[in-house]
Design a protein around this motif. Structure first.
Motif, short mmCIF file in Angstrom:
data_model
loop_
_atom_site.label_atom_id
_atom_site.label_comp_id
_atom_site.label_asym_id
_atom_site.label_seq_id
_atom_site.Cartn_x
_atom_site.Cartn_y
_atom_site.Cartn_z
N LYS A 54 0.83 -1.22 0.00
CA LYS A 54 0.00 0.00 0.00
C LYS A 54 0.86 1.26 0.00
O LYS A 54 0.56 2.23 -0.69
CB LYS A 54 -0.92 0.00 1.21
CG LYS A 54 -2.04 -1.01 1.09
CD LYS A 54 -2.89 -1.05 2.34
CE LYS A 54 -3.88 -2.19 2.23
NZ LYS A 54 -4.58 -2.43 3.49
N ALA A 55 1.94 1.27 0.78
CA ALA A 55 2.77 2.47 0.90
C ALA A 55 3.60 2.74 -0.36
O ALA A 55 3.79 3.89 -0.75
CB ALA A 55 3.68 2.35 2.11
N LEU A 56 4.12 1.67 -0.98
CA LEU A 56 5.05 1.84 -2.09
C LEU A 56 4.41 1.67 -3.46
O LEU A 56 5.05 1.97 -4.47
CB LEU A 56 6.21 0.85 -1.95
CG LEU A 56 7.02 0.96 -0.66
CD1 LEU A 56 8.04 -0.17 -0.58
CD2 LEU A 56 7.73 2.30 -0.59
N THR A 57 3.19 1.16 -3.50
CA THR A 57 2.50 0.80 -4.75
C THR A 57 3.33 -0.15 -5.61
O THR A 57 3.38 -0.03 -6.82
CB THR A 57 2.07 2.05 -5.57
OG1 THR A 57 3.24 2.76 -5.98
CG2 THR A 57 1.14 2.95 -4.79
N TRP A 58 4.01 -1.08 -4.93
CA TRP A 58 4.72 -2.16 -5.60
C TRP A 58 3.91 -3.43 -5.43
O TRP A 58 3.10 -3.55 -4.51
CB TRP A 58 6.09 -2.40 -4.96
CG TRP A 58 7.17 -1.46 -5.36
CD1 TRP A 58 7.13 -0.50 -6.32
CD2 TRP A 58 8.47 -1.38 -4.78
NE1 TRP A 58 8.33 0.16 -6.38
CE2 TRP A 58 9.17 -0.36 -5.45
CE3 TRP A 58 9.12 -2.07 -3.76
CZ2 TRP A 58 10.48 -0.03 -5.13
CZ3 TRP A 58 10.41 -1.73 -3.45
CH2 TRP A 58 11.09 -0.73 -4.14
N GLN A 59 4.16 -4.41 -6.26
CA GLN A 59 3.54 -5.72 -6.07
C GLN A 59 4.33 -6.49 -5.02
O GLN A 59 5.50 -6.20 -4.76
CB GLN A 59 3.50 -6.47 -7.39
CG GLN A 59 2.57 -5.80 -8.39
CD GLN A 59 2.43 -6.61 -9.66
OE1 GLN A 59 2.89 -7.74 -9.75
NE2 GLN A 59 1.79 -6.02 -10.65
N SER A 60 3.67 -7.47 -4.41
CA SER A 60 4.29 -8.19 -3.30
C SER A 60 5.57 -8.91 -3.72
O SER A 60 6.55 -8.94 -2.96
CB SER A 60 3.31 -9.18 -2.68
OG SER A 60 2.87 -10.10 -3.65
N HIS A 61 5.62 -9.47 -4.93
CA HIS A 61 6.84 -10.17 -5.35
C HIS A 61 8.00 -9.19 -5.55
O HIS A 61 9.15 -9.54 -5.36
CB HIS A 61 6.59 -11.01 -6.61
CG HIS A 61 6.29 -10.22 -7.84
ND1 HIS A 61 5.01 -9.82 -8.17
CD2 HIS A 61 7.09 -9.75 -8.80
CE1 HIS A 61 5.05 -9.14 -9.31
NE2 HIS A 61 6.30 -9.08 -9.71
N THR A 62 7.68 -7.95 -5.90
CA THR A 62 8.72 -6.93 -6.06
C THR A 62 9.32 -6.57 -4.71
O THR A 62 10.53 -6.39 -4.57
CB THR A 62 8.15 -5.67 -6.74
OG1 THR A 62 7.53 -6.07 -7.97
CG2 THR A 62 9.22 -4.64 -7.00
N ILE A 63 8.48 -6.48 -3.69
CA ILE A 63 8.95 -6.16 -2.34
C ILE A 63 9.82 -7.29 -1.81
O ILE A 63 10.90 -7.05 -1.26
CB ILE A 63 7.76 -5.88 -1.42
CG1 ILE A 63 7.11 -4.58 -1.84
CG2 ILE A 63 8.19 -5.83 0.05
CD1 ILE A 63 5.81 -4.26 -1.17
N ARG A 64 9.39 -8.52 -1.99
CA ARG A 64 10.19 -9.67 -1.54
C ARG A 64 11.54 -9.69 -2.26
O ARG A 64 12.58 -9.95 -1.66
CB ARG A 64 9.43 -10.97 -1.77
CG ARG A 64 8.29 -11.17 -0.82
CD ARG A 64 7.68 -12.57 -0.99
NE ARG A 64 6.40 -12.61 -0.33
CZ ARG A 64 5.23 -12.40 -0.92
NH1 ARG A 64 5.17 -12.15 -2.21
NH2 ARG A 64 4.11 -12.46 -0.24
N GLY A 65 11.53 -9.41 -3.55
CA GLY A 65 12.77 -9.36 -4.33
C GLY A 65 13.69 -8.25 -3.87
O GLY A 65 14.91 -8.43 -3.79
N ALA A 66 13.11 -7.09 -3.56
CA ALA A 66 13.92 -5.96 -3.09
C ALA A 66 14.56 -6.29 -1.74
O ALA A 66 15.72 -5.97 -1.50
CB ALA A 66 13.07 -4.71 -2.98
N MET A 67 13.79 -6.93 -0.86
CA MET A 67 14.35 -7.29 0.45
C MET A 67 15.47 -8.31 0.29
O MET A 67 16.52 -8.19 0.92
CB MET A 67 13.26 -7.85 1.37
CG MET A 67 12.34 -6.78 1.90
SD MET A 67 11.27 -7.32 3.24
CE MET A 67 10.21 -8.51 2.44
N SER A 68 15.27 -9.28 -0.58
CA SER A 68 16.27 -10.32 -0.77
C SER A 68 17.49 -9.82 -1.53
O SER A 68 18.63 -10.04 -1.12
CB SER A 68 15.65 -11.49 -1.53
OG SER A 68 16.64 -12.44 -1.86
#
Length: 95
Positions: A54-68
Motif C-alpha cells: 500500500k505504501a510503495l504501490t509495488w507488487q508483493s513479489h517486487t517487495i520480496r525481491g527488493a528485500m532479498s
C-alpha cells in the motif's frame, strides 16, 4: 612471436579510480522507494507485505525481491521476520 596482452580496465573500475568515495558508498537516495522501504522496516513495529504494498504501490513479489536482493545482498542489511498474531508475518531490519 608471442602476442603481447594488454590489461584492460572496465568503465566501473575507471570510475572507482576517479572517485573512490562513490565506489564504496552504496546507499539509497533520499526519498526513493528503496529508502522508504528501509524506513518502514526500521520502525519498531516493522511492516507487513500488505503495508509495504500500500505504501510503495509495488507488487508483493517486487517487495520480496527488493528485500532479498537489494537490502540483504547488495546493502548487507539483516532482515528478520516473525509471525505476529493479528498482523501476520512482520519484517524488520535488525540493528
Amino acid at each position: 612471436m608471442a602476442k603481447a596482452t594488454r590489461k584492460t580496465t572496465t568503465t566501473k573500475t575507471k570510475r572507482a579510480a576517479l572517485n573512490p568515495a562513490a565506489a564504496e558508498a552504496k546507499a539509497p537516495r533520499g526519498e526513493s522507494k528503496q529508502s522508504q522501504l528501509i524506513a518502514m522496516l526500521k520502525r519498531p513495529e516493522g511492516a507487513t507485505i500488505d503495508e509495504m504494498v500500500k505504501a510503495l504501490t509495488w507488487q508483493s513479489h517486487t517487495i520480496r525481491g527488493a528485500m532479498s536482493g537489494a537490502l540483504k545482498k547488495k546493502l548487507g542489511l539483516k532482515v528478520d521476520s516473525e509471525k505476529v498474531d493479528g498482523r501476520g508475518r512482520v519484517y524488520r531490519v535488525a540493528e
